[in-house]
Design a protein around this motif. Structure first.
Motif, short mmCIF file in Angstrom:
data_model
loop_
_atom_site.label_atom_id
_atom_site.label_comp_id
_atom_site.label_asym_id
_atom_site.label_seq_id
_atom_site.Cartn_x
_atom_site.Cartn_y
_atom_site.Cartn_z
N MET B 1 15.72 44.35 15.90
CA MET B 1 14.72 43.71 16.75
C MET B 1 14.53 42.24 16.36
SD MET B 1 11.67 45.95 14.99
CE MET B 1 10.32 45.55 16.09
N ASN B 2 14.13 41.43 17.35
CA ASN B 2 13.90 40.00 17.11
C ASN B 2 12.39 39.73 17.20
OD1 ASN B 2 16.67 39.81 17.10
ND2 ASN B 2 16.76 39.23 19.27
N LEU B 3 11.91 38.91 16.26
CA LEU B 3 10.46 38.70 16.19
C LEU B 3 10.13 37.22 16.01
CD1 LEU B 3 9.84 41.55 13.64
CD2 LEU B 3 9.07 41.61 16.02
N THR B 4 8.94 36.86 16.47
CA THR B 4 8.40 35.53 16.18
C THR B 4 7.27 35.72 15.18
OG1 THR B 4 8.89 34.88 18.43
CG2 THR B 4 7.39 33.45 17.21
N LEU B 5 7.30 34.97 14.09
CA LEU B 5 6.26 35.11 13.08
C LEU B 5 5.44 33.83 13.00
CD1 LEU B 5 8.55 36.56 10.25
CD2 LEU B 5 7.16 37.88 11.85
N LYS B 6 4.12 33.99 13.00
CA LYS B 6 3.25 32.83 12.76
C LYS B 6 2.60 33.07 11.40
CE LYS B 6 1.94 30.83 17.13
NZ LYS B 6 2.22 31.58 18.35
N ILE B 7 3.04 32.30 10.41
CA ILE B 7 2.62 32.58 9.04
C ILE B 7 1.81 31.42 8.46
CG2 ILE B 7 3.44 33.16 6.71
CD1 ILE B 7 5.91 34.33 7.95
N TRP B 8 0.73 31.79 7.74
CA TRP B 8 -0.10 30.78 7.08
C TRP B 8 0.66 30.21 5.88
CZ3 TRP B 8 -4.33 28.14 8.23
CH2 TRP B 8 -4.99 27.44 7.22
N ARG B 9 0.92 28.90 5.91
CA ARG B 9 1.58 28.24 4.78
C ARG B 9 0.58 27.30 4.12
NH1 ARG B 9 7.16 28.77 4.26
NH2 ARG B 9 6.48 28.47 2.11
N GLN B 10 0.48 27.38 2.83
CA GLN B 10 -0.44 26.52 2.08
C GLN B 10 0.19 26.27 0.71
OE1 GLN B 10 -4.56 27.81 2.24
NE2 GLN B 10 -5.07 26.78 0.33
N LYS B 11 0.42 25.01 0.40
CA LYS B 11 1.18 24.64 -0.82
C LYS B 11 0.53 25.16 -2.09
CE LYS B 11 4.22 20.69 -1.30
NZ LYS B 11 4.77 20.63 0.07
N ASN B 12 -0.79 24.89 -2.24
CA ASN B 12 -1.51 25.34 -3.43
C ASN B 12 -2.98 25.51 -3.09
OD1 ASN B 12 -2.72 22.73 -3.49
ND2 ASN B 12 -0.86 21.95 -4.48
N ALA B 13 -3.77 25.84 -4.12
CA ALA B 13 -5.18 26.18 -3.88
C ALA B 13 -5.96 25.03 -3.26
CB ALA B 13 -5.83 26.62 -5.19
N THR B 14 -5.55 23.80 -3.53
CA THR B 14 -6.37 22.67 -3.06
C THR B 14 -5.87 22.07 -1.76
OG1 THR B 14 -5.06 21.33 -4.59
CG2 THR B 14 -7.27 21.96 -5.32
N SER B 15 -4.62 22.34 -1.40
CA SER B 15 -4.11 21.69 -0.19
C SER B 15 -4.60 22.40 1.07
CB SER B 15 -2.59 21.65 -0.21
OG SER B 15 -2.09 22.97 -0.16
N LYS B 16 -4.53 21.68 2.19
CA LYS B 16 -4.92 22.26 3.47
C LYS B 16 -3.74 23.03 4.04
CE LYS B 16 -6.92 20.34 7.19
NZ LYS B 16 -8.03 21.03 7.79
N GLY B 17 -3.97 24.25 4.47
CA GLY B 17 -2.87 25.03 5.00
C GLY B 17 -2.73 24.91 6.50
N ARG B 18 -1.67 25.51 7.06
CA ARG B 18 -1.49 25.53 8.52
C ARG B 18 -0.55 26.68 8.88
NH1 ARG B 18 3.45 22.70 10.00
NH2 ARG B 18 4.53 22.26 8.06
N PHE B 19 -0.54 27.02 10.14
CA PHE B 19 0.38 28.07 10.58
C PHE B 19 1.75 27.46 10.90
CE2 PHE B 19 -3.57 30.33 11.20
CZ PHE B 19 -3.21 31.60 10.80
N VAL B 20 2.81 28.16 10.48
CA VAL B 20 4.16 27.72 10.79
C VAL B 20 4.84 28.88 11.51
CG1 VAL B 20 6.37 26.92 9.86
CG2 VAL B 20 4.22 26.26 8.74
N THR B 21 5.58 28.55 12.56
CA THR B 21 6.24 29.60 13.35
C THR B 21 7.70 29.76 12.92
OG1 THR B 21 4.82 28.98 15.18
CG2 THR B 21 6.71 30.36 15.71
N TYR B 22 8.11 31.00 12.71
CA TYR B 22 9.50 31.30 12.33
C TYR B 22 10.04 32.36 13.28
CZ TYR B 22 8.07 29.23 7.87
OH TYR B 22 7.59 28.39 6.90
N LYS B 23 11.37 32.36 13.41
CA LYS B 23 12.03 33.43 14.18
C LYS B 23 12.85 34.25 13.21
CE LYS B 23 11.59 31.75 18.64
NZ LYS B 23 10.65 32.45 19.46
N VAL B 24 12.79 35.57 13.33
CA VAL B 24 13.72 36.42 12.56
C VAL B 24 14.45 37.31 13.56
CG1 VAL B 24 12.65 36.46 10.28
CG2 VAL B 24 11.79 37.98 12.05
N ASN B 25 15.75 37.50 13.31
CA ASN B 25 16.57 38.27 14.24
C ASN B 25 17.20 39.48 13.55
OD1 ASN B 25 15.99 36.42 16.25
ND2 ASN B 25 17.75 35.13 15.68
#
Ligand code: HEM
Ligand code: SF4
Ligand code: FES
Lengths: 208, 258
Positions: B1-25
């Motif tokens: 199956m093929n999926l789109t993932l929206k994952i929370w990425r945050q470098k470390n405890a103090t940085s501001k995080g954001r969602f990044v979209t990935y595709k897995v096949n």
């Protein structure tokens, strides 16, 4: 919180019973006698103070509790919880706030008028009584008031749906046999109390 | 199956995080959610990117490490499983899956999907144990225990400390976790000895850590991978109230001679 809430429920039951007298007795005598008793009996006067204390306590604790709960999750989820929960439990602060807003109007409509205002009097037997009943009936001849009360009481019902059983759980009173019953009682109280109170303005509006 | 993932990425405890979209096949429906994450991470490493950091250890549903908030559910949409035991067949081909870390003030994000759950350890340290002297192994049948109580205690002890209850609760309350830990001891004679002291100390620590208050919504029970019941919360409330009302002050209890 739970004790104050349970006390408020018991007050609502008494309040509703007295109000229903208006529907069953067109002469308003029973209601006026009951209202007079509630307005003058010294024990009830003490309870009135306890009641106001209970409301204030419940509201203050509710607000403090809610603020702590908001602070406990500074970053919200992108996809907000889809967990299976008791529906109205999520909106206690909102239904509570609506109840409070209308409660103030309600007190101005009836309570302060009865306590500090001048009411017409009627004779029942040889005694003269303030005619609280006519105050209520006059109010509910006006359509906007009827709608306002129905909306208000619906919110009261929503709040009550998550009240009785929640209070028991908070007090640690649960039991595999009786807890399901407590849920039933909660729903029944919500429907009967809100429904009973709603009946009064609606019936008065239709019949007058 | 093929999926789109929206994952929370945050470098470390103090940085501001954001969602990044990935595709897995070509994800197998038989693979677990974490295996799917492994596939994603391998592809990220191949591309020279930073892989998504997530907690995991046993991958068999007993350690409680694998914290992921998937499409609005801690541990994903399936009932009574941890993320590591969640199968990809629970999702459909082409679906978009949003993956977030646990969100609660006492669980700060360390990196990506990893949160610091030492607030739970602090609560356990406050009283989640019984004080026993080491020595010979006691006879298993020396203290009779009713079967019902033993079972209830074992049910409570099934809690793996994953924190899904906190993640699910709209108030970020830790009551289900703490009540499971209080109950497993309170139900048994060995645990009763320190019961009054324990419940007060653990609740005080829970509040100190900044968890929210329980308003009996029941989301925790619905999401708990070990199906811990909120009747444990009622038991803890009962223990707590009776300890506050009846037990001597904690200070006196600690100062007792002996
Ligand atoms: C006559 C009116 C009211 C009655 C009978 C009532 C009753 C209750 C009861 C029994 C509970 C459950 C307590 C527990 O589980 O420990 C509750 C919860 C709550 N009430 Fe009220 N309440 C009333 C008015 C209000 C008002 C005016 C507010 C205003 C802010 C409010 C705010 C809350 C909140 C935030 C909760 C949630 C806390 C919890 O679930 O523990 N209530 N109410
Ligand atoms: S009670 Fe359930 S959800 Fe909460 S920490 Fe324990 S196992 Fe996880
Ligand atoms: S990795 Fe141990 S429970 Fe999921």
């Amino acid at each position: 919180m739970a004790l104050a809430g349970l006390f408020l429920i018991s007050f609502l039951v008494v309040h509703l019973s007295i109000n229903l007298l208006l529907l069953f007795d067109d002469s308003r005598e029973l209601f006026n006698i009951a209202a007079h008793f509630m307005g003058t009996n010294p024990v009830i006067q003490v309870f009135q103070i306890v009641l106001f204390g209970g409301i204030i306590l419940h509201i203050l604790l509710g607000i403090i509790l809610q603020i702590q709960n908001w602070l406990a999750r500074p970053t919200r989820y992108k996809v907000e919880g889809y967990s299976h929960t008791s529906f109205f439990s999520k909106f206690m602060i909102h239904t509570g706030a609506v109840i409070l807003a209308f409660l103030v109007i309600h007190l101005f409509n009836f309570f302060f008028k009865a306590k500090f205002g001048e009411l017409e009097t009627v004779m029942i037997g040889n005694d003269s009584y303030e005619d609280m009943g006519i105050l209520v009936i006059e109010k509910f001849k006006e359509f906007p008031y009827v709608i306002m009360y129905v909306v208000w009481l619906l919110f009261l019902g929503f709040h009550l749906d998550h009240a009785f059983h929640s209070a028991l759980q908070s007090l640690g009173l649960n039991h595999s046999k009786y807890t399901p019953v407590a849920f039933g009682i909660s729903r029944a109280l919500a429907i009967l109390i809100a429904g009973g109170f709603i009946l009064i303005p609606v019936v008065i509006y239709i019949t007058q | 199956m093929n999926l789109t993932l929206k994952i929370w990425r945050q470098k470390n405890a103090t940085s501001k995080g954001r969602f990044v979209t990935y595709k897995v096949n070509d994800i197998s429906t038989s693979s677990s959610f974490l295996e799917m994450m492994d596939v994603l991470n391998e592809s990220l490493v191949m591309k020279g990117e930073d892989p998504v950091a997530f907690d995991h250890d046993c991958r068999e549903g007993i350690c409680g490490a694998c914290s992921m908030y998937i499409n609005g559910h801690p541990h994903g949409p399936d009932k009574a499983v941890t993320t590591c035991q969640l199968h990809m067949r629970k999702f459909s081909d082409g679906e978009t899956i949003v993956i977030e870390p646990w969100r609660a003030r006492p669980f700060p994000v360390l990196k990506d999907l990893i949160v610091d759950r030492s607030a739970f350890d602090k609560i356990i340290q406050a009283g989640g144990y019984i004080s026993v002297n080491t020595g010979g192994i006691p006879d298993a049948n020396a203290i009779p225990i009713p079967k019902v109580k033993a079972d209830l205690s074992m049910d409570a002890a099934a809690c793996i400390g994953c924190g899904a209850c906190v993640a699910a609760c709209k108030n970020a309350s830790a009551m289900l976790f703490v009540s499971a830990k209080v109950s497993q001891f309170a139900l048994l004679p060995q645990g009763r000895i320190e019961a009054a002291e324990r419940v007060q100390a653990m609740v005080a620590e829970m509040d100190k850590q900044g968890f929210g208050n329980c308003t009996n919504t029941g989301a925790c029970e619905a999401e708990c991978p070990k199906e811990i019941s909120i009747s444990n919360i009622a038991r803890m409330n009962r223990e707590f109230l009776s300890a506050k009302v009846c037990a001597p002050k904690v200070k006196e209890m600690n100062e007792g001679g002996g």
